[in-house]
Design a protein around this motif. Structure first.
Motif, mmCIF file in Angstrom:
data_model
loop_
_atom_site.group_PDB
_atom_site.id
_atom_site.type_symbol
_atom_site.label_atom_id
_atom_site.label_comp_id
_atom_site.label_asym_id
_atom_site.label_seq_id
_atom_site.Cartn_x
_atom_site.Cartn_y
_atom_site.Cartn_z
ATOM 1 N N ASN A 198 0.842 -1.193 0.000
ATOM 2 C CA ASN A 198 0.000 0.000 0.000
ATOM 3 C C ASN A 198 0.885 1.255 0.000
ATOM 4 O O ASN A 198 1.694 1.450 0.906
ATOM 5 C CB ASN A 198 -0.866 -0.055 1.266
ATOM 6 C CG ASN A 198 -1.885 1.045 1.351
ATOM 7 O OD1 ASN A 198 -1.658 2.143 0.878
ATOM 8 N ND2 ASN A 198 -2.997 0.737 1.981
ATOM 9 N N ASN A 255 -1.061 -10.397 -0.257
ATOM 10 C CA ASN A 255 -1.743 -9.111 -0.082
ATOM 11 C C ASN A 255 -1.984 -8.849 1.395
ATOM 12 O O ASN A 255 -2.619 -9.671 2.072
ATOM 13 C CB ASN A 255 -3.093 -9.118 -0.811
ATOM 14 C CG ASN A 255 -2.950 -8.992 -2.307
ATOM 15 O OD1 ASN A 255 -2.874 -7.893 -2.841
ATOM 16 N ND2 ASN A 255 -2.897 -10.121 -3.008
ATOM 17 N N THR A 259 -3.912 -7.009 4.330
ATOM 18 C CA THR A 259 -5.227 -6.391 4.513
ATOM 19 C C THR A 259 -5.051 -4.897 4.763
ATOM 20 O O THR A 259 -4.008 -4.455 5.248
ATOM 21 C CB THR A 259 -5.996 -7.028 5.680
ATOM 22 O OG1 THR A 259 -5.197 -6.924 6.866
ATOM 23 C CG2 THR A 259 -6.288 -8.500 5.406
ATOM 24 N N SER A 260 -6.083 -4.132 4.460
ATOM 25 C CA SER A 260 -5.967 -2.673 4.470
ATOM 26 C C SER A 260 -5.853 -2.059 5.851
ATOM 27 O O SER A 260 -5.540 -0.886 5.987
ATOM 28 C CB SER A 260 -7.153 -2.044 3.727
ATOM 29 O OG SER A 260 -8.371 -2.433 4.339
ATOM 30 N N HIS A 319 -4.194 -3.225 -4.468
ATOM 31 C CA HIS A 319 -5.306 -3.672 -3.621
ATOM 32 C C HIS A 319 -5.970 -4.903 -4.232
ATOM 33 O O HIS A 319 -6.627 -4.816 -5.267
ATOM 34 C CB HIS A 319 -6.331 -2.556 -3.448
ATOM 35 C CG HIS A 319 -7.499 -2.960 -2.594
ATOM 36 N ND1 HIS A 319 -7.358 -3.370 -1.285
ATOM 37 C CD2 HIS A 319 -8.814 -3.048 -2.869
ATOM 38 C CE1 HIS A 319 -8.548 -3.675 -0.800
ATOM 39 N NE2 HIS A 319 -9.445 -3.494 -1.732
ATOM 40 N N CYS A 320 -5.766 -6.065 -3.596
ATOM 41 C CA CYS A 320 -6.318 -7.329 -4.106
ATOM 42 C C CYS A 320 -5.940 -7.531 -5.571
ATOM 43 O O CYS A 320 -6.728 -8.057 -6.358
ATOM 44 C CB CYS A 320 -7.836 -7.380 -3.951
ATOM 45 S SG CYS A 320 -8.430 -7.157 -2.282
ATOM 46 N N TRP A 370 -8.414 -6.040 -7.769
ATOM 47 C CA TRP A 370 -9.619 -6.878 -7.785
ATOM 48 C C TRP A 370 -9.484 -7.990 -8.831
ATOM 49 O O TRP A 370 -10.465 -8.415 -9.444
ATOM 50 C CB TRP A 370 -10.890 -6.050 -8.032
ATOM 51 C CG TRP A 370 -11.206 -5.076 -6.938
ATOM 52 C CD1 TRP A 370 -10.665 -5.027 -5.687
ATOM 53 C CD2 TRP A 370 -12.149 -3.986 -6.990
ATOM 54 N NE1 TRP A 370 -11.208 -3.989 -4.955
ATOM 55 C CE2 TRP A 370 -12.118 -3.324 -5.723
ATOM 56 C CE3 TRP A 370 -13.005 -3.501 -7.978
ATOM 57 C CZ2 TRP A 370 -12.917 -2.226 -5.433
ATOM 58 C CZ3 TRP A 370 -13.799 -2.397 -7.691
ATOM 59 C CH2 TRP A 370 -13.759 -1.772 -6.433
ATOM 60 N N THR A 394 -10.283 -8.769 1.157
ATOM 61 C CA THR A 394 -8.961 -9.194 0.694
ATOM 62 C C THR A 394 -8.900 -10.716 0.700
ATOM 63 O O THR A 394 -8.338 -11.335 -0.205
ATOM 64 C CB THR A 394 -7.853 -8.615 1.608
ATOM 65 O OG1 THR A 394 -8.001 -7.203 1.688
ATOM 66 C CG2 THR A 394 -6.472 -8.945 1.078
ATOM 67 N N GLU A 395 -9.521 -11.333 1.697
ATOM 68 C CA GLU A 395 -9.488 -12.796 1.833
ATOM 69 C C GLU A 395 -10.270 -13.533 0.754
ATOM 70 O O GLU A 395 -10.127 -14.756 0.609
ATOM 71 C CB GLU A 395 -10.023 -13.200 3.215
ATOM 72 C CG GLU A 395 -9.110 -12.820 4.367
ATOM 73 C CD GLU A 395 -9.335 -11.418 4.933
ATOM 74 O OE1 GLU A 395 -8.902 -11.154 6.067
ATOM 75 O OE2 GLU A 395 -9.957 -10.590 4.233
ATOM 76 N N TYR A 425 -10.099 -12.526 -2.522
ATOM 77 C CA TYR A 425 -9.502 -12.032 -3.770
ATOM 78 C C TYR A 425 -10.212 -10.779 -4.277
ATOM 79 O O TYR A 425 -10.253 -10.517 -5.477
ATOM 80 C CB TYR A 425 -9.544 -13.101 -4.870
ATOM 81 C CG TYR A 425 -8.701 -14.334 -4.637
ATOM 82 C CD1 TYR A 425 -7.579 -14.586 -5.422
ATOM 83 C CD2 TYR A 425 -9.032 -15.271 -3.649
ATOM 84 C CE1 TYR A 425 -6.805 -15.729 -5.225
ATOM 85 C CE2 TYR A 425 -8.264 -16.404 -3.442
ATOM 86 C CZ TYR A 425 -7.154 -16.629 -4.232
ATOM 87 O OH TYR A 425 -6.388 -17.764 -4.035
ATOM 88 N N GLY A 426 -10.786 -10.006 -3.387
ATOM 89 C CA GLY A 426 -11.584 -8.855 -3.802
ATOM 90 C C GLY A 426 -13.025 -9.294 -3.970
ATOM 91 O O GLY A 426 -13.645 -9.828 -3.040
ATOM 92 N N THR A 482 -7.544 2.573 -0.475
ATOM 93 C CA THR A 482 -8.615 2.119 -1.355
ATOM 94 C C THR A 482 -9.932 2.856 -1.096
ATOM 95 O O THR A 482 -10.964 2.486 -1.625
ATOM 96 C CB THR A 482 -8.842 0.600 -1.191
ATOM 97 O OG1 THR A 482 -9.060 0.325 0.198
ATOM 98 C CG2 THR A 482 -7.630 -0.179 -1.663
#
Length: 576
Positions: free
Chosen positions: A115, A213, A215-216, A259-260, A263, A355-356, A358-359, A550
């Motif tokens: 990020n 990835n 998490t945010s 981010h992911c 997506w 995130t878990e 895959y978006g 995001t």
């Protein structure tokens, strides 16, 4: 009957025969581990001279993108990167970031996209946790990366090798990177030293990791979520389908690729031979200009991006060449924002995931019979999260204790849970957290929602965000939706403020539109006119909202601010 045998009945003899299935084999003729790497290889053949990437004056074809990714993978192996090694990236939506999504996995390595809004302390924590061997850094974030590596060097962890990404679009006003290049390896030089006849290091097992990835961190410290080649392949195709992305689309990058993995559309656009229009900085003007210049067909973004578009000044707006498909997710979009996007000529599809997953994990699939509903009703339906997409096996709302599904009565609340092939492998180096997330055979999202009679789910809150006031559950999403409908409100977030009498009361943090004025008294009255009184905010704070990269509001920061305010009623009763 076992999988090894099937039965057949001969109608003449009425005798049962067993047909052996021993002739079945699993080999290279009928099984290849799924991986989105194959999307790039195919597009380089099918769409060979089609434009793959645009960034200002920079343009590449699909043939060139494949060659550059092969060179990148080759160079990485020359630098000692081997199967399973982590390669990090700290960059915005630029061509190099797109190429890393293919070049790193083609070297057998795992891409960790960081990020760009993190501070140096957190970047150092993630580099240490991931054990990244190399970090690719965009020149705008070089100082941040240097500071992070400096912090890391004071520990026993070996810091990653830094590769500098210079500005590829020479038409952009940039700072000079010549002095930096002499100090660090440089991306284009690295690509040039690779070989195009490099033999791709493909996954041995399709469940092998492809990306990492973090998490945010909207609620707590980031966790490392591991994606597999299989999950990335399936979710990419699912994202293409739910975005109504046809062959050779023009996709505008307003979702961060970090981010992911955008997506999963970093790979999804390649599957359809589309054109990736890169935006280093996202602005309303940049969005409208790009749509007009490149005839953009698809884009995505959190509701904050949609909010930016609908509130763009008239001087920044451009007429759309045709209806532009937009996927939104990350937070439930306010009905008013969806309605205004529709007016401007965008068709918004609401997806939901984490995130878990895959978006995107669900999609609010639109039905023709809803077209005749009043605008506000259409917007309400569109803001629901819908049902699982084709890549996900199932989504449900369950009682987290009994694991029983809640009734589809549009009022009983439960936890949103997923299961399927597009759920993460797990959290890196955190078996306990993985086990807890998968307890009961489902992935527990931590989001609370209801189920409508048609099966569509609707989020009501994060389990940590729900406000309990006087024993009543208050959905902050519902309160925020009303706040967004106020003509002067640009952004809003609601959290619980401690209260000696009620336990908690709603506290609204509001950012007003430019040139608009309002007061806390007026905002509270507006909410009381549109909500049951106990749900209306009792406190309104006017300020900018803290956000993740995001566009998600960092409610844990707002909760701390509300907590610091103390109790509103000070132990006295208060009429609602």
């Amino acid at each position: 009957m076992s999988m090894g045998m099937v039965s057949s009945r001969n109608p003449k003899s009425n005798q049962r025969f067993l047909i052996s299935m021993e002739g079945f084999v699993l080999g290279s003729a009928n099984y290849v581990p799924l991986s989105p790497i194959s999307f790039l290889e195919r597009s380089a053949s099918v769409y060979r001279d089609g434009i793959s990437v645009i960034h200002g004056e920079v343009k590449f074809t699909w043939r060139e993108t494949l060659e550059r990714c092969l060179r990148l993978a080759s160079a990485l192996t020359q630098m000692g990167i081997s199967r399973g090694d982590v390669v990090a990236a700290l960059a915005p939506n630029i061509p190099a970031m797109y190429e890393l999504h293919f070049g790193v996995p083609m070297a057998g390595a795992v891409l960790c996209t960081l990020n760009i809004r993190l501070d140096s302390a957190m970047v150092s924590v993630l580099l240490r946790h991931s054990e990244a061997k190399i970090i690719f850094v965009d020149y705008m974030f070089l100082e941040l990366a240097r500071e992070a590596i400096n912090i890391l060097s004071k520990t026993k962890t070996k810091p990653p090798l830094l590769v500098l990404i210079s500005e590829s679009d020479k038409s952009s006003p940039t700072i000079s990177t010549n002095s930096f290049i002499s100090e660090h390896l440089e991306y284009e030089n690295l690509v040039a030293m690779g070989q195009t006849d490099f033999e791709i290091i493909r996954p041995k097992d399709e469940r092998d990791p492809i990306t990492l990835n973090y998490t945010s961190g909207t609620t707590s410290s980031p966790k490392g979520v591991v994606y597999s080649h299989r999950g990335a392949y399936l979710n990419s195709l699912a994202a293409v389908l739910l975005n109504a992305i046809g062959p050779m689309p023009v996709y505008l990058w307003t979702v961060p690729m970090f981010h992911c993995n955008g997506w999963c559309l970093t790979w999804g656009v390649a599957a359809q031979g589309g054109t990736n229009v890169c935006l280093r900085n996202v602005s309303a003007k940049g969005i409208f200009d790009s749509i007009a210049l490149h005839r953009v067909t698809n884009m995505g973004g959190a509701p904050t991006i949609l909010n930016m578009v609908v509130n763009a000044p008239a001087s920044h707006r451009r007429p759309l060449p045709f209806k532009v498909e937009v996927m939104t997710g990350g937070a439930p979009p306010p009905s008013q924002v969806l309605f205004k996007m529709e007016e401007l000529g965008f068709n918004v599809t609401h997806s939901y995931g984490l995130t878990e997953t895959y978006g995107p994990g669900t999609v609010c699939t639109w039905k023709p019979e809803w077209d005749s509903l009043p605008p506000n009703e259409r917007a309400k339906i569109k803001s629901r999260q819908g049902l699982h997409h084709l890549g996900m096996e199932e989504v449900d709302i369950k009682d987290p204790v009994t694991m029983k599904s809640v009734p589809p009565d549009a009022k009983t609340m439960g936890e949103v849970m997923f299961r399927g092939n597009t759920v993460m492998n797990g959290y890196l180096k955190d078996f306990k957290a993985t086990e807890e997330a998968f307890r009961g055979g489902w992935f527990r999202s931590g989001d609370l929602g209801i189920k409508h009679p048609n099966g569509y789910i609707e989020l009501k809150d994060r389990s940590k965000d729900i406000i309990i006031s006087g024993g009543e559950n208050i959905s902050t999403i519902e309160v925020e939706s009303v706040l967004f409908s106020h003509p002067a409100v640009l952004e809003a977030a609601v959290v619980g403020r401690p209260d000696d009498h009620w336990g908690e009361t709603p506290c609204a943090f509001v950012k007003l539109k430019e040139g608009c004025n309002s007061t806390s008294v007026e905002i509270i009255k507006f909410c009381r006119d549109h909500l049951p009184h106990y749900m209306a905010p009792r406190t309104v704070v006017f300020e900018d909202l803290p956000k993740t990269s995001t566009g998600k509001t960092q409610k844990f920061i707002l909760r701390e601010k509300a907590k610091a305010m103390g109790s509103l009623s000070r132990g006295t009763t208060s009429k609602l």
